[in-house]
Design a protein around this motif. Structure first.
Motif, PDB file in Angstrom:
ATOM      1  N   GLU A   1     -31.308 -31.943   1.875  1.00 28.35           N
ATOM      2  CA  GLU A   1     -30.135 -31.659   1.051  1.00 28.35           C
ATOM      3  C   GLU A   1     -30.244 -30.149   0.956  1.00 28.35           C
ATOM      4  OE1 GLU A   1     -28.340 -33.917   0.290  1.00 28.35           O
ATOM      5  OE2 GLU A   1     -29.444 -35.798   0.219  1.00 28.35           O
TER       6      GLU A   1
ATOM      7  N   ARG B   1     -30.761 -27.358   3.083  1.00 30.73           N
ATOM      8  CA  ARG B   1     -31.165 -26.461   4.004  1.00 30.73           C
ATOM      9  C   ARG B   1     -29.747 -25.552   4.508  1.00 30.73           C
ATOM     10  NH1 ARG B   1     -35.378 -23.807   5.282  1.00 30.73           N
ATOM     11  NH2 ARG B   1     -35.529 -24.180   7.524  1.00 30.73           N
ATOM     12  N   ASP B   2     -28.626 -25.643   4.043  1.00 36.13           N
ATOM     13  CA  ASP B   2     -27.527 -25.054   4.295  1.00 36.13           C
ATOM     14  C   ASP B   2     -27.362 -23.748   3.676  1.00 36.13           C
ATOM     15  OD1 ASP B   2     -24.759 -24.493   4.984  1.00 36.13           O
ATOM     16  OD2 ASP B   2     -23.986 -26.458   4.579  1.00 36.13           O
TER      17      ASP B   2
ATOM     18  N   ASP C   1     -25.125 -21.653   4.427  1.00 37.09           N
ATOM     19  CA  ASP C   1     -23.864 -20.969   4.418  1.00 37.09           C
ATOM     20  C   ASP C   1     -23.179 -21.582   2.654  1.00 37.09           C
ATOM     21  OD1 ASP C   1     -23.376 -20.177   6.533  1.00 37.09           O
ATOM     22  OD2 ASP C   1     -22.695 -21.915   7.688  1.00 37.09           O
TER      23      ASP C   1
ATOM     24  N   ASP D   1     -29.470 -17.122   5.046  1.00 30.55           N
ATOM     25  CA  ASP D   1     -29.254 -16.552   6.522  1.00 30.55           C
ATOM     26  C   ASP D   1     -29.403 -15.123   6.468  1.00 30.55           C
ATOM     27  OD1 ASP D   1     -28.215 -15.575   8.774  1.00 30.55           O
ATOM     28  OD2 ASP D   1     -26.353 -16.925   8.838  1.00 30.55           O
TER      29      ASP D   1
ATOM     30  N   ARG E   1     -19.112 -16.545   4.473  1.00 30.00           N
ATOM     31  CA  ARG E   1     -18.868 -17.759   5.297  1.00 30.00           C
ATOM     32  C   ARG E   1     -17.499 -17.845   5.795  1.00 30.00           C
ATOM     33  NH1 ARG E   1     -20.042 -20.779  -0.197  1.00 30.00           N
ATOM     34  NH2 ARG E   1     -18.035 -21.272  -0.960  1.00 30.00           N
TER      35      ARG E   1
ATOM     36  N   PRO F   1     -19.208 -27.686   3.871  1.00 30.80           N
ATOM     37  CA  PRO F   1     -20.128 -27.985   4.817  1.00 30.80           C
ATOM     38  C   PRO F   1     -19.612 -28.643   6.035  1.00 30.80           C
ATOM     39  CG  PRO F   1     -21.062 -28.293   2.635  1.00 30.80           C
ATOM     40  CD  PRO F   1     -19.595 -28.034   2.724  1.00 30.80           C
ATOM     41  N   SER F   2     -20.224 -28.418   7.213  1.00 27.88           N
ATOM     42  CA  SER F   2     -20.030 -29.383   8.402  1.00 27.88           C
ATOM     43  C   SER F   2     -20.192 -30.770   8.082  1.00 27.88           C
ATOM     44  CB  SER F   2     -20.811 -28.814   9.668  1.00 27.88           C
ATOM     45  OG  SER F   2     -20.543 -27.502   9.816  1.00 27.88           O
TER      46      SER F   2
ATOM     47  N   LEU G   1     -21.969 -34.131   8.497  1.00 29.57           N
ATOM     48  CA  LEU G   1     -23.098 -34.774   8.997  1.00 29.57           C
ATOM     49  C   LEU G   1     -23.277 -35.515  10.512  1.00 29.57           C
ATOM     50  CD1 LEU G   1     -26.190 -34.900   7.780  1.00 29.57           C
ATOM     51  CD2 LEU G   1     -25.371 -36.908   6.784  1.00 29.57           C
TER      52      LEU G   1
ATOM     53  N   HIS H   1     -28.114 -33.806  13.308  1.00 26.36           N
ATOM     54  CA  HIS H   1     -28.818 -33.028  12.300  1.00 26.36           C
ATOM     55  C   HIS H   1     -29.864 -33.712  11.364  1.00 26.36           C
ATOM     56  CE1 HIS H   1     -28.267 -30.187   8.658  1.00 26.36           C
ATOM     57  NE2 HIS H   1     -28.425 -31.242   8.266  1.00 26.36           N
TER      58      HIS H   1
END
Length: 392
Positions: free
Chosen positions: A57, A59-60, A62, A91, A189, A194-195, A197, A201
């Motif tokens: 949950e 680790r993003d 962005d 990042d 960004r 978010p991308s 799932l 991943h």
């Protein structure tokens, strides 16, 4: 371990790794005994909860969000009971803005780090304290990135190895100190959300979570074993900084080994410091004790200081009727830690084991007595403080 792209296989591998990690931890000789086994099972579940949440949950980098950890339930690595801990993914090539209203906040430390010492990630590359920042009507704005943005009053420089921002919020008065609502956003960004799932991943996240449990639990068991070997029971070490910790925090401590009829009398002159605290950690799992239901910690706000300027705390299994009782929660062996935070001097605490029945002979004549009703009110205040801090 390489994650499987087959969802059922990824789940079976994950569960198998957890089973093996748990069996190994519970088979450790330090975990012998019914209570240690029960607390070991709880320790495993707590670290699993943190590891899965962290990997799945939070680790993003962005779309970072703050993950609270080392609170009253997700404990590992000897947390400070007077800290609210937050972390988010970073990042190192990105540009971020951190904002918060910090009115009434006693203090906070912001750290850009590599990760966690139990994973061999000790690097801390940039650190700021709340008192170092330029506030505008109690609002902070800190820019985070490899280059300082034009006009930024406060900036934290990233390093190629930076992976997370950690915030320690100091809540020394559990009933009054403000707990800021920190917000972080990435400014450079390219996407709005978010991308989607994917199985790959999730398989990678489960692999990361299993790795955390496999490495973290035995790391802290080993840490406690080595610490116990270094120290003599019922003797305290002098205060020193810890590898992987904040530069302005010094730690001293040791292990008690007490019978029901004994008391461990701790004495020290309080340091000239931003704050200081004393508390227990469990053997062998290196968690904090029960914040809400036992007086297992005190600090510069809550501890009693005698008229001669000395703090006298008593570590014992049974309530000795003194204000600075540190409750062992019935553990024959455990760890006692003192922390000097932002201290300009480093007084060492001293410790002596005395018969509990003769404790008063070792205290000043004017040292207060705490009745049963007063202790119940102290514990009720702790429970209310835990509820306020963690919304329990």
């Amino acid at each position: 371990m390489t994650a499987s792209s087959d969802p059922s296989d990824a789940w079976r591998i994950f569960c198998g790794r957890l089973a093996d990690a748990g069996a190994a931890a519970l088979a450790n000789p330090m975990a012998d005994g019914a209570r240690n086994q029960a607390e070991g099972l709880r320790c495993l579940t707590r670290q699993l909860v943190f590891a899965v949440q962290h990997a799945v949950e939070f680790r993003d980098a962005d779309f970072p969000a703050f993950h609270r950890f080392d609170d009253d339930v997700t404990k590992w690595g000897g947390p400070n009971t007077d800290n609210n801990y937050l972390r988010c993914a970073i990042d190192p090539s990105g540009l971020y803005r951190l904002t918060a209203d910090v009115a009434g906040c006693r203090g906070a430390i912001l750290s850009l780090g590599e990760g966690d010492m139990q994973l061999g990630q000790y690097g801390v590359f940039s650190e700021l304290s709340l008192r170092d920042l330029h506030l505008d009507n109690d609002r902070l704005e800190v820019m985070i990135g490899p280059e300082r943005p034009e006009g930024a009053a406060d900036w934290m420089a990233t390093n190629p190895s930076v992976r997370q921002l950690t915030i320690r919020v100091y809540v020394c008065d559990w009933a009054a100190d403000a707990i800021p609502d920190f917000y972080i956003e990435r400014l450079d960004r390219g996407a709005d959300r978010p991308s989607l799932l994917t199985v790959d991943h999730m398989a990678a996240a489960l692999d990361e979570a299993a790795d955390w449990v496999e490495r973290s639990v035995p790391f802290w068991l080993g840490f406690m074993e080595q610490a116990r070997q270094r120290y003599t029971d019922n003797v305290l070490s002098p205060p020193l900084p810890a590898k992987g910790g904040a530069d302005n925090i010094a730690y001293g401590g040791g292990f008690w080994d007490l019978t029901d009829g004994e008391a461990w009398l701790i004495t020290f002159e309080p340091p000239e410091a931003f704050t200081w605290s004393i508390q227990t950690h469990t053997w062998p799992w290196f968690e904090s004790g029960d914040l809400a239901h036992a007086q297992m910690s005190l600090n510069d706000v809550t501890a009693h200081t005698d008229g001669d300027g000395v703090v006298r705390a008593v570590v014992s299994h049974n309530d000795p009727g003194v204000p600075n009782w540190i409750d062992t929660e019935g553990r024959p062996v455990g760890m006692f830690i003192y922390r000097w935070v932002g201290a300009s001097d480093m007084p060492a605490a001293e410790a002596t084991v005395v018969p509990l029945a003769e404790l008063r002979r070792h205290l000043p004549a004017d040292h207060p007595t705490v009745t049963g009703d007063q202790r119940r009110r102290q514990l009720e205040a702790r429970r209310r403080g835990v509820h306020r801090r963690f919304r329990r």
